[in-house]
Enzyme design. Structure first.
Site, PDB file in Angstrom:
ATOM      1  N   ALA A 123       2.926  -7.456  -4.878  1.00 16.34           N
ATOM      2  CA  ALA A 123       1.594  -6.824  -4.890  1.00 16.34           C
ATOM      3  C   ALA A 123       1.693  -5.409  -5.440  1.00 16.34           C
ATOM      4  O   ALA A 123       2.798  -4.898  -5.691  1.00 16.34           O
ATOM      5  CB  ALA A 123       0.997  -6.799  -3.492  1.00 16.34           C
ATOM      6  N   ASN A 124       0.546  -4.784  -5.631  1.00 16.64           N
ATOM      7  CA  ASN A 124       0.445  -3.372  -5.993  1.00 16.64           C
ATOM      8  C   ASN A 124      -0.133  -2.582  -4.829  1.00 16.64           C
ATOM      9  O   ASN A 124      -0.791  -3.145  -3.946  1.00 16.64           O
ATOM     10  CB  ASN A 124      -0.452  -3.192  -7.223  1.00 16.64           C
ATOM     11  N   ARG A 125       0.059  -1.263  -4.858  1.00 14.65           N
ATOM     12  CA  ARG A 125      -0.397  -0.390  -3.761  1.00 14.65           C
ATOM     13  C   ARG A 125      -1.855   0.022  -3.975  1.00 14.65           C
ATOM     14  O   ARG A 125      -2.146   1.163  -4.309  1.00 14.65           O
ATOM     15  CB  ARG A 125       0.489   0.849  -3.662  1.00 14.65           C
ATOM     16  N   SER A 126      -2.769  -0.890  -3.826  1.00 16.42           N
ATOM     17  CA  SER A 126      -4.181  -0.577  -4.024  1.00 16.42           C
ATOM     18  C   SER A 126      -4.955  -0.837  -2.739  1.00 16.42           C
ATOM     19  O   SER A 126      -4.800  -1.893  -2.120  1.00 16.42           O
ATOM     20  CB  SER A 126      -4.764  -1.426  -5.154  1.00 16.42           C
ATOM     21  N   ALA A 169      -6.002  -3.650  -9.269  1.00 17.07           N
ATOM     22  CA  ALA A 169      -4.591  -3.454  -9.637  1.00 17.07           C
ATOM     23  C   ALA A 169      -3.916  -4.823  -9.601  1.00 17.07           C
ATOM     24  O   ALA A 169      -3.246  -5.185  -8.628  1.00 17.07           O
ATOM     25  CB  ALA A 169      -3.923  -2.482  -8.676  1.00 17.07           C
TER      26      ALA A 169
END
Length: 403
Positions: A211-214, A277
């Site tokens: 995942a992304n840090r969004s 993201a």
């Protein structure tokens, strides 16, 4: 007239920007509003109750302990007998009182006692606006439902001082009042919009994912801002922990392929704002069971496959929206990478920002962006994500109006 019959309680606090309150009163009354002013003691050092009263054609309230005004608990009457409370200018001191529930003068008591919408127009030195205490107070007030207009960027009253801290201009405040009271036109009425938000989760196994840090805060705020301007908005959201915005149809997805399907199935649309993201890669074949560690053995290799490019798909689709906006979250060469993305993805605008860990933007409540288009680059100051969303929504409305 846009505000015919509306009652505005205008609270004027101390600061050189108090002189703008005189024009604000005139502009509100031109549109049919009745303006009832309250002035703090500090405000009276900058403009006089005589001038405020003459322009408002109303009694000016200044004293919590006035025998005449308080004989029928006047501060409660002021707090309730109105459609909207406007604080302009709002000083750092008065906002601090509001955030902490203090009520030691007429203005702060009215603000604590009111059950009506409140619109705040801050005005202060840029260092005061940027101070950690002010930032905390602003976030508290926003969480309490207080609406903000500004502050804006520009020259200060102090010699050689410039930055974020100027009070919004009277006509900008009037526009915000009209919008809050639903008395004005909706520039995006009849338009449809698709917004993506949050991260995607690409499963490695039933427990783990890429995942992304969004947080989704920026995308959700943009969806709400477009809806506020009258657009029919569908928000396609990855996994987030924040609430769905009001007035928006929200579709929840997990993976990039699900997000792409949800977006494409809702074309054609007038506007697409691709904020999410999206994870660039996924595991080619995710495990059906949790992958177990084995003592003495290296971790199993992860074979990655590229995820679909949602922005590029939308930007080159045969049902392409009239306006396509993409986001570029970068950690270096922000402007260059944003320009490259604009060309490669077929977007009309790229909102580029630096999301290096030290900025606190990923997962935070503030943003600092550059708006990149074929015409050039416009850099916006450090703003709350709600403010970025409102500005972007107005920019989109303007672009479509001129199309």
């Amino acid at each position: 007239m846009e505000l015919q019959g509306k009652r505005i309680l205008l609270i004027i606090s101390g600061g050189i920007a108090a002189y703008k309150s005189l024009d604000l009163i005139r502009r509100l009354r031109e549109r049919g509003a009745a303006v009832r002013p309250v002035m703090t003691k500090a405000a009276q050092e900058f403009v006089t109750p005589l001038a405020v009263g003459a322009l408002s054609a109303s009694h000016v309230y200044v004293d919590l302990f006035s025998r005449e005004d308080e004989q029928d608990v006047g501060h409660i009457r002021l707090a309730r007998d109105t459609d909207l409370v406007v604080v302009a200018p709002a000083s750092a001191d008065l906002m601090a009182k509001m955030a902490h529930g203090l009520a030691d003068d007429l203005a702060s008591t009215v603000l604590l006692a009111t059950d009506r919408p409140v619109l705040v127009a801050p005005a202060m030195n840029p260092k005061m606006w940027a101070a950690p205490a002010t930032r905390r107070n602003v976030e508290t007030l926003k969480a309490d439902g207080i609406r903000f207009i500004g502050p804006m960027t520009g020259e200060m009253a102090e010699s050689s001082e410039a930055g974020v801290g100027r009070m919004a201009e009277p006509l900008e405040i009037v526009a915000a009042v009209v919008e809050l009271l639903d008395g004005g036109p909706k520039p995006l009425a009849g338009r449809t919009a698709i917004v993506t938000s949050g991260p995607t989760h690409e499963p490695i196994d039933p427990v783990r994912y890429i995942a992304n840090r969004s947080s989704g805060r920026q995308g959700h705020a943009i969806a709400a801002a477009l809806a506020k301007l009258g657009a029919d908005v569908t928000l396609v959201s990855g996994p987030v922990t924040i609430s769905d915005p009001a007035g928006v149809k929200t579709v929840h997805v997990e993976r990039a392929d699900e997000m792409l399907e949800a977006v494409v199935s809702r074309l054609p649309a007038d506007i697409a704002v691709m904020v999410a993201a999206v994870a660039d890669w996924r595991v080619a074949t995710s495990a059906g069971q949790k992958i177990k560690k084995k003592s003495g053995e290296p971790p199993p290799p992860l074979v990655l496959a590229e995820n679909p490019d949602i922005l590029k798909t939308v930007g080159h689709h045969d049902k392409r929206p009239k306006l396509v906006v993409g986001f570029a979250a970068e950690t270096q060469d922000v402007e260059k990478n944003g320009r490259d993305k604009l060309l490669r993805k077929g977007a009309d605008l790229i909102v580029a920002n630096d999301v290096s860990p030290e900025t606190g933007i990923m997962g935070g409540t503030r943003n600092r962006v550059k708006i990149i288009s074929a015409k050039g680059v416009e850099e916006w100051p450090d703003l709350g994500k709600d403010e970025v969303a409102a500005r972007l929504a107005n920019l989109i409305a303007g672009r479509l109006a001129g199309a």
